[in-house]
Design a protein around this motif. Structure first.
Motif, short mmCIF file in Angstrom:
data_model
loop_
_atom_site.label_atom_id
_atom_site.label_comp_id
_atom_site.label_asym_id
_atom_site.label_seq_id
_atom_site.Cartn_x
_atom_site.Cartn_y
_atom_site.Cartn_z
N UNK A 115 0.84 -1.19 0.00
CA UNK A 115 0.00 0.00 0.00
C UNK A 115 0.88 1.25 0.00
N UNK A 116 1.93 1.22 0.80
CA UNK A 116 2.88 2.34 0.83
C UNK A 116 3.48 2.57 -0.55
N UNK A 117 3.89 1.48 -1.17
CA UNK A 117 4.47 1.58 -2.52
C UNK A 117 3.50 2.27 -3.47
N UNK A 118 2.23 1.86 -3.40
CA UNK A 118 1.22 2.45 -4.29
C UNK A 118 1.01 3.93 -3.98
N UNK A 119 1.02 4.29 -2.70
CA UNK A 119 0.83 5.69 -2.31
C UNK A 119 2.01 6.54 -2.80
N UNK A 120 3.21 6.02 -2.63
CA UNK A 120 4.40 6.73 -3.11
C UNK A 120 4.31 6.96 -4.62
N UNK A 121 3.97 5.90 -5.33
CA UNK A 121 3.90 5.99 -6.79
C UNK A 121 2.85 6.99 -7.24
N UNK A 122 1.72 6.99 -6.56
CA UNK A 122 0.63 7.89 -6.92
C UNK A 122 1.05 9.35 -6.78
N UNK A 123 2.05 9.62 -5.94
CA UNK A 123 2.51 10.98 -5.73
C UNK A 123 3.82 11.28 -6.44
N UNK A 124 4.30 10.32 -7.19
CA UNK A 124 5.52 10.56 -7.97
C UNK A 124 6.78 10.68 -7.13
N UNK A 125 6.79 10.06 -5.96
CA UNK A 125 8.02 10.04 -5.15
C UNK A 125 8.41 8.58 -4.93
N UNK A 126 9.64 8.39 -4.43
CA UNK A 126 10.10 7.01 -4.27
C UNK A 126 10.71 6.75 -2.91
N UNK A 127 10.42 5.59 -2.37
CA UNK A 127 11.14 5.06 -1.21
C UNK A 127 11.31 3.57 -1.47
N UNK A 128 12.39 3.01 -1.00
CA UNK A 128 12.51 1.56 -1.04
C UNK A 128 11.77 1.01 0.16
N UNK A 129 10.83 0.11 -0.09
CA UNK A 129 9.98 -0.42 0.97
C UNK A 129 10.39 -1.87 1.25
N UNK A 130 10.47 -2.20 2.52
CA UNK A 130 10.93 -3.53 2.93
C UNK A 130 9.95 -4.11 3.95
#
Lengths: 279, 131
Positions: A119-134
């Motif tokens: 879900x975090x990955x999808x939220x990041x992508x929707x806002x055009x920012x990136x984090x590596x999620x583990x």
């Protein structure tokens, strides 16, 4: 990219340091209008039945980060990390807030719940920012090679007092079940986070009155960390604090825990008065 | 998961000695361009395990991307190097920050325990009897 950022940020500051926050204004409505430049937009935050949705505590943490935005920009963090990222609202907001930095800041996020990580990955992508999620327990697997490297850690921990056995529940329960006094997970998180924080690193953490924030600050002080209440907020259900910790050479075991500095600081803590006001 | 994160991750499974570096097996990966920041690389590089980074690039089938030994700092951070196609700093930047492993696994070097990477997210969770 950061057009109008300054104005929006300062407007926000005035708002939550005044009475607005205490009155329990509808946070979501506001995030639709006033927060688009500075934080994740709620309609773009992904959701899943097993993932904690952004709520008062998440908003409090993001508001605290917003109120510290100028300092965060000055810090120019190299690595920022969220432990227990849930929906991704907080880490996404932080990445948006610091987007104007040209310092190449990188973001990491962990959650014990696989659905939360996705879900975090999808939220990041929707806002055009990136984090590596583990997907991991707190920072397990990262503690050694990330030691002393993270400049900003943000945590909205599972702080709700629950029976101890609930801590071991999977799924969404892991987002809130905090065991005795809501402290059992917090007390595991703090030593792990101290390992990964850099010398100049800052930790922002949500805590509840029931968690005994004064005691948390005291324990951190014994480990050499100064602290400050960045934000306090009473909602209908709970009184929330956002605490900030940083390494301070004058705090800790080498110095007397009752040094004038820490004493004056503790005496300023508004826990008691706030508790009375809220109850 | 970028190779920066791979460089920081170890296996904590019972029986692992260092659990590092994790052997990368990538079934799918993509590249996404991001701005190069020389100061960021300069601050990060001393913390990077070069051999683990090289091993990861080779596991992706990119044997030419990074040399076996880390180039000297004078070369990496030479004036204008960031603007030169194929320079050491451009390669390091690309390896650390522009490669996203989407599907695959991370294998513990000590125990062969396999941690899946699914939708770009490595899952390092252990079962109770593995801790």
């Amino acid at each position: 990219m950061a057009d109008g950022d300054g104005a929006a940020a300062s407007g926000k500051l005035t708002e939550h340091s005044a009475s607005g926050a205490e009155k329990g204004l509808p946070r979501r409505g506001k995030s639709l209008s006033g927060r688009t430049l500075n934080t994740a937009q709620i309609p773009l935050v992904a959701s899943h039945p097993e993932v904690y949705e952004p709520c008062d505590d998440s908003f409090a943490l993001v508001d605290a980060l917003l109120s510290d935005k100028a300092q965060l920009l000055t810090l120019q963090p190299r690595l920022c990390m969220e432990v227990g990222c849930g929906s991704g609202y907080v880490i996404t907001s932080l990445a948006i807030m610091l987007r104007q930095l040209a310092s190449g800041t990188q973001y990491l996020a962990t959650d014990i719940n696989k659905h939360a990580a996705e879900t975090t990955q999808a939220t990041l992508e929707a806002h055009g920012v990136h984090a590596d999620v583990i997907v991991t327990d707190i920072v397990s697997g990262l503690e050694k090679h990330l030691a002393g490297m993270v400049d900003v850690v943000v945590i909205n921990p599972p702080y709700v007092p629950t029976p101890e056995e609930e801590i071991r529940c999977k799924g969404i329960a892991s987002s809130w079940a905090g065991g005795l006094n809501g402290r059992q997970v917090i007390d595991r998180i703090l030593p792990a986070v101290r390992e990964i924080l850099s010398e100049r690193g800052w930790l922002y953490m949500v805590a509840l009155e029931d968690n005994d924030p004064l005691d948390i600050c005291h324990l951190m002080s014994e480990m050499g960390y100064a602290s400050r209440v960045v934000l306090k907020r009473c909602t209908e259900e709970e009184s929330l604090f956002v605490l900030k910790f940083w390494r301070d050479p004058h705090t800790g075991t080498s110095a007397s825990p009752k040094s004038p500095k820490s004493e004056s600081w503790f005496s300023q803590l508004p826990f008691k008065s706030l508790w009375h006001k809220g109850s | 998961m970028r190779l920066l994160t791979h460089n920081m991750l170890a296996s904590n499974v019972r029986g692992a000695t260092t659990g590092y570096p994790l052997k990368l097996e990538a079934a799918k990966w993509v590249t996404k361009e991001v701005d190069l920041n020389a100061d960021f690389i300069r601050g990060l590089l001393p913390k990077i395990d070069w051999r683990a980074l090289v091993a990861a690039t080779r596991a992706l089938g990119l044997p030419e991307l990074l040399p076996e030994e880390q180039p000297p700092e004078e070369e990496i951070f030479a004036e204008g190097a960031a603007d030169v196609e194929g320079s050491a700093i451009r390669r390091i930047h690309h390896a650390l920050l522009e490669i996203h492993v989407q599907e695959g696994s991370l294998v513990c070097p000590d125990t062969s325990r396999c941690f899946p990477i699914d939708k770009g997210i490595p899952n390092m969770m252990l079962h109770e009897d593995e801790v």
